[in-house]
Design an enzyme around this catalytic site. Structure first.
Site, short mmCIF file in Angstrom:
data_model
loop_
_atom_site.label_atom_id
_atom_site.label_comp_id
_atom_site.label_asym_id
_atom_site.label_seq_id
_atom_site.Cartn_x
_atom_site.Cartn_y
_atom_site.Cartn_z
N SER A 1 0.80 -1.22 0.00
CA SER A 1 0.00 0.00 0.00
C SER A 1 0.84 1.27 0.00
O SER A 1 0.32 2.34 -0.32
CB SER A 1 -0.95 0.01 1.21
OG SER A 1 -0.21 -0.05 2.42
N ASP B 1 -3.33 8.38 7.78
CA ASP B 1 -4.26 7.45 8.42
C ASP B 1 -3.49 6.59 9.41
O ASP B 1 -2.38 6.94 9.82
CB ASP B 1 -5.01 6.62 7.38
CG ASP B 1 -4.08 5.73 6.54
OD1 ASP B 1 -2.91 5.54 6.92
OD2 ASP B 1 -4.53 5.22 5.50
N HIS C 1 -0.28 5.16 7.13
CA HIS C 1 0.35 5.75 5.94
C HIS C 1 0.66 7.23 6.13
O HIS C 1 -0.04 7.94 6.84
CB HIS C 1 -0.57 5.56 4.73
CG HIS C 1 -0.89 4.13 4.46
ND1 HIS C 1 -2.06 3.55 4.89
CD2 HIS C 1 -0.19 3.17 3.83
CE1 HIS C 1 -2.07 2.27 4.52
NE2 HIS C 1 -0.95 2.01 3.89
#
Length: 376
Positions: A50, A339, A342
């Protein structure tokens, strides 16, 4: 002139020009006219999780980790959620910008309709990264494993080779950059499964993981990769989510120790591979060092909040993800984390600068700029 026109010119002109002259003209155009801008390399191919995903998971069925909804992308052009786990761009986007591209190449799964145009877009690069994937997490059906990502690249290479020929494709790939950003999810998975931590088990985990990482690098080398840009695992034990699990609210030291041990082992691995794989060049960018620097001296770097996520809910805004119902901060440029796991757009921008242009504290044995400019 774009890649499609260049290749078309090559196919038409092969009967008129000597092959050596044709290839020279072709390579010069390939290296200097990407998307109408002066790209410094022919293409970028991206692999990972991610931290590098720009939308592949949008196309996956089931419960794959996704970010293709608000408030993600609030600072992306037109406030558009793209599948990036960020309020804007991610680190791969900024590295691509420094190389002369508009941003990261498109996600592989957006090119699966094998039209001529889309195949030729692969000449500029493809992003294969998938949120939730890992180096050795092969059994996770909701993400695209590293093994599958490399298989997808092999298919792209086959399509490109069929269009422009083996020698031209090999030359293009040898000058392109292969970016890898992965490993954090493997560490999360290991940490969540252990009951009684011990040094022997941790060392075996790191050794096994790095061996698998080496297998992936060697497979990409076999497929034509020569220039590897690696982004290491950050200080993941200090992300908002791990902090929310700690009764003290502090970092989870074991996770950071695993990340550091893995990063050191990857440095040794890449050095050894560069000695044995002819023509291989590499740079390892340290997101670990970047996050550590910010946490040690946040004010000097313009940060006001380095523990709590900008978007989320609960303790440290990290007990839920950044969903449409979550709250988000208005001063995002002052936050280290977007978040629960990240970085913000601003942090990714800072990391891109440090890794591309920085000293050996942030990129070793050379920085990404030197890797790009190195002649294989």
């Amino acid at each position: 002139m774009g890649w499609e026109a260049v290749v078309a010119m090559g196919s038409v002109s092969r009967r008129i020009f000597p092959l050596s002259l044709l290839l020279f003209l072709l390579f010069d155009l390939l290296l200097n006219t990407v998307g109408g801008e002066a790209a410094k390399v022919p293409a970028i191919y991206v692999f990972g999780d991610s931290t590098a995903d720009v939308g592949n998971n949008n196309y996956l069925p089931g419960n794959s980790p996704r970010a293709n909804f608000p408030h993600n992308g609030i600072d992306f052009p037109f406030s558009r959620p793209t599948g990036r786990f960020s309020n804007g761009y991610n680190g791969v986007d900024f590295l691509a910008m420094h190389m002369g591209f508009r941003r990261s190449p498109p996600p592989f799964l957006s090119l699966t309709n094998k039209t001529k145009h889309q195949i030729m877009r692969g000449l500029k690069g493809v992003n294969f990264a998938s949120g939730g994937s890992g180096i050795a997490l092969e059994s996770m059906g909701s993400t695209i494993s590293m093994t599958k990502q490399i298989q997808n690249f092999a298919m792209i290479k086959s399509n490109i080779t069929a269009r422009i020929g083996t020698k031209t494709a090999d030359y293009l790939l040898s000058r392109s950059i292969f970016l890898i950003s992965t490993g954090g999810n493997d560490i999360f998975a290991y940490y969540s499964q252990i009951n009684s931590p011990n040094n022997t088990g941790e060392e075996l985990f790191v050794t096994t993981l790095v061996s698998k990482y080496g297998d992936h690098v060697k497979e990409l080398y076999t497929l034509g990769a020569r220039k590897f840009g690696v982004v290491d695992v950050p200080l993941i034990g200090c992300c908002p989510y791990p902090r929310s699990l700690n009764t003290t609210g502090g970092c989870i030291d074991m996770m950071n120790e695993l990340a550091l041990g893995f990063n050191n082992a990857v440095r040794a691995l890449m050095q050894n591979l560069s000695w044995t794989l002819k023509g291989m060049k590499y740079s390892i960018g340290s997101s670990y060092a970047l996050v550590l620097s910010v946490m040690k001296n946040p004010e000097a770097l313009g940060y006001k909040e380095v523990k709590t996520a900008c978007c989320g809910a609960g303790k440290f805004n990290a007990r839920t993800g950044c969903t449409p119902n979550a709250t988000y901060c208005s001063d995002r440029h002052h936050y280290l984390f977007w978040d629960m796991l990240h970085p913000t757009h601003r942090t990714s921008k800072l990391a891109g600068l440090a890794i591309y242009y920085g000293s050996q504290k942030f990129a070793t044995p050379i920085n990404f700029k030197q890797l790009v400019e190195d002649k294989v």
